[in-house]
Write an enzyme that holds these catalytic residues in place. Structure first.
Site, PDB file in Angstrom:
ATOM      1  NE  ARG A 213      -3.546   2.307   2.549  1.00  0.00           N
ATOM      2  CZ  ARG A 213      -4.147   2.713   3.644  1.00  0.00           C
ATOM      3  NH1 ARG A 213      -4.114   1.973   4.730  1.00  0.00           N
ATOM      4  NH2 ARG A 213      -4.797   3.871   3.667  1.00  0.00           N
ATOM      5  CG  HIS A 214      -0.745   4.975  -0.863  1.00  0.00           C
ATOM      6  ND1 HIS A 214      -0.839   5.813   0.226  1.00  0.00           N
ATOM      7  CD2 HIS A 214      -2.012   4.580  -1.129  1.00  0.00           C
ATOM      8  CE1 HIS A 214      -2.096   5.941   0.583  1.00  0.00           C
ATOM      9  NE2 HIS A 214      -2.842   5.185  -0.222  1.00  0.00           N
ATOM     10  CG  ASN A 220      -3.340   7.967   4.242  1.00  0.00           C
ATOM     11  OD1 ASN A 220      -2.303   7.578   3.712  1.00  0.00           O
ATOM     12  ND2 ASN A 220      -4.528   7.637   3.756  1.00  0.00           N
ATOM     13  NE  ARG A 261      -3.990   7.684  -2.274  1.00  0.00           N
ATOM     14  CZ  ARG A 261      -4.955   8.137  -3.058  1.00  0.00           C
ATOM     15  NH1 ARG A 261      -4.727   9.164  -3.888  1.00  0.00           N
ATOM     16  NH2 ARG A 261      -6.161   7.577  -3.042  1.00  0.00           N
ATOM     17  CD  GLU A 286      -8.695   2.938  -2.482  1.00  0.00           C
ATOM     18  OE1 GLU A 286      -8.891   1.968  -3.240  1.00  0.00           O
ATOM     19  OE2 GLU A 286      -8.468   2.812  -1.266  1.00  0.00           O
ATOM     20  CG  HIS A 355      -4.908   3.326  -3.871  1.00  0.00           C
ATOM     21  ND1 HIS A 355      -4.648   4.633  -3.579  1.00  0.00           N
ATOM     22  CD2 HIS A 355      -4.547   3.158  -5.173  1.00  0.00           C
ATOM     23  CE1 HIS A 355      -4.162   5.240  -4.652  1.00  0.00           C
ATOM     24  NE2 HIS A 355      -4.089   4.371  -5.635  1.00  0.00           N
TER      25      HIS A 355
HETATM   26  O1  F6P Z   1      -8.426   6.245   3.432  1.00  0.00           O
HETATM   27  C1  F6P Z   1      -7.729   5.777   2.393  1.00  0.00           C
HETATM   28  C2  F6P Z   1      -8.569   5.039   1.376  1.00  0.00           C
HETATM   29  O2  F6P Z   1      -7.701   4.461   0.457  1.00  0.00           O
HETATM   30  C3  F6P Z   1      -9.629   5.902   0.666  1.00  0.00           C
HETATM   31  O3  F6P Z   1      -9.163   6.617  -0.426  1.00  0.00           O
HETATM   32  C4  F6P Z   1     -10.679   4.887   0.310  1.00  0.00           C
HETATM   33  O4  F6P Z   1     -11.932   5.466   0.017  1.00  0.00           O
HETATM   34  C5  F6P Z   1     -10.673   4.028   1.539  1.00  0.00           C
HETATM   35  O5  F6P Z   1      -9.332   3.988   1.992  1.00  0.00           O
HETATM   36  C6  F6P Z   1     -11.179   2.647   1.319  1.00  0.00           C
HETATM   37  O6  F6P Z   1     -11.371   1.982   2.540  1.00  0.00           O
HETATM   38  P1  F6P Z   1     -12.837   1.733   3.104  1.00  0.00           P
HETATM   39  O7  F6P Z   1     -13.544   0.970   2.043  1.00  0.00           O
HETATM   40  O8  F6P Z   1     -12.600   0.930   4.352  1.00  0.00           O
HETATM   41  O9  F6P Z   1     -13.511   3.049   3.350  1.00  0.00           O
END
Ligand code: F6P
Length: 402
Positions: A213-214, A220, A261, A286, A355
């Site tokens: 993962r980046h 974040n 990223r 992502e 991601h």
């Molecule tokens: O927070 C980082 C991230 O990669 C967001 O860009 C993305 O929407 C999310 O995590 C995905 O994780 P989850 O599905 O648990 O919200």
């Protein structure tokens, strides 16, 4: 033990060599002695002059035709000798584009069953990307990229002009080599190892996949989703640590998403390698959170509670308004994986820098997870996943790197 000839068929860049290597690797692991006889390798060894120019493959070029025929005959003879001796499976790896050439092989190799394995890939985009990989070969070193692409495309065109797909030529399997799908099959003889071969052709295998993962981003820190934020100081330091960690391993290609990223994370890793290229794929972007892009989870909960709670109820199937969901990402992620596997050489280590949600989907492609559990797979930023998935063995390890 039983003996078998496998004769690969197909235009250049259709995945024949990758499939041949995959077969050899898995059959050998089961103590089935397997060897590949590759005409291209033999040509490069036997003819010191550069034979990469397209004219060499022109069916009107008598000298080129004679040389290639000679190379084909040598390999056919070597394959025969191999099976006369201790070998069990001999794989002839070349285009074998014309029916006449295949007829000749059948008459020369009549002592054991023979299976033709014809590879297709109709995906133009992946074909183009695959050509870009092919021209990395040292034999194209004297040409610039455009010249090398033209030359390789002309070579394909020459093969196309004499190519006839298999028909009525004994045992054959026609394979969609990108999607691991058998398109057509006809088996007349008792073909040894057939079940094993069929199963192998349908299995996505990866020897060493590093799924990263980046590093940490500014988003974040604020718990914001989506966007195209860059790495923090800490994130950059994580990328440097990854680079040192992987210095001793060979990583010829790093697949990333198109987001800053992931590319920023891959950059130092790539620079520490002797030979490495970064290939950004939109398929590994992502999850697109639509109207929620760039918002924090807290802001979504407060401002759009209906979105927040609906997602919580069924995270896998929920689709963000104007965006995506895990379920709707499945196809593109799958396509990204196919691309990455198709573009990598059979024994290469593969690295993907992706991601959180994208990596969850990549992991679940190789390792069965109940769908409702996929959106909760742990994807930290200070560890990466190591994966090895073959017909007989699946390894899945979370490894710390700092
Ligand atoms: O927070 C980082 C991230 O990669 C967001 O860009 C993305 O929407 C999310 O995590 C995905 O994780 P989850 O599905 O648990 O919200």
């Amino acid at each position: 033990m039983k003996k078998l000839y496998i004769v690969m068929v197909g235009l250049p860049a259709r995945g024949k060599t990758t499939i041949a290597a995959k077969l050899r690797q898995s059959l050998s692991r089961d103590s089935i002695r397997t060897r590949i006889f590759n005409n291209g390798d033999l040509r490069r060894k036997m003819i010191p002059e550069n034979t990469s120019y397209s004219g060499f493959f022109d069916p009107m070029n008598k000298e080129g035709v004679a040389l290639r025929k000679k190379i084909g005959l040598i390999n056919t003879e070597r394959a025969r000798k191999y099976l006369q001796g201790a070998g069990n499976v001999a794989i002839l790896d070349a285009t074998h584009a014309s029916a006449a050439r295949r007829k000749q092989i059948r008459s020369m190799l009549s002592d054991h069953p023979l299976l033709f394995l014809e590879c297709f890939n109709q995906d133009q985009e992946i074909l183009e990307a695959s050509i870009l990989r092919k021209i990395d070969l040292p034999e194209f070193g004297h040409l610039n990229q455009d010249e090398a692409i033209d030359s390789f495309k002309q070579r394909i065109a020459y093969y196309e002009s004499i190519y006839s797909p298999l028909s009525g030529e004994g045992n054959f399997i026609k394979l969609d080599s990108l999607n691991n799908k058998i398109i057509e099959e006809e088996i007349f003889d008792d073909v040894p190892y057939l079940d094993q071969i069929r199963d192998l052709l349908l299995t996505d295998m990866v020897r060493n996949l590093f799924l990263i993962r980046h590093g940490e981003t500014h988003f974040n820190l604020e718990n914001r989703i989506g966007g195209d934020s860059v790495l923090t100081e800490n994130g950059l330091a994580q990328a440097d640590k990854l680079a040192s960690y992987f210095r001793g391993k060979s990583i010829p290609l790093i697949f990333t998403s198109e987001k800053k990223r992931t590319i920023q994370t891959a950059d130092p890793i790539c620079r520490m390698q002797e030979e490495c290229s970064i290939i950004p794929l939109s398929e590994f972007n992502e999850i697109n959170s639509g109207i929620c892009e760039c918002m924090s989870y807290e802001e979504i909960k407060k401002g759009m509670p209906e979105v927040y709670y609906a997602r919580k109820m069924d995270k896998y199937n929920y689709i963000y308004p104007d965006g995506e969901g895990y379920a709707s990402m499945e196809k593109r992620i799958e396509r990204g994986i196919k691309k990455a596997l198709y573009l990598s050489r059979p024994m290469d280590n593969i690295m993907i820098v992706g991601h959180r949600a994208a990596n969850r989907m990549i992991l679940s492609h190789f390792l069965f997870r109940r769908r409702e559990d996929v959106p909760y797979i742990y994807i930290p930023q200070n560890k990466f996943y190591y994966l090895s998935a073959t017909q007989n063995r699946k390894v899945f390890q979370l490894m710390p790197y700092c």
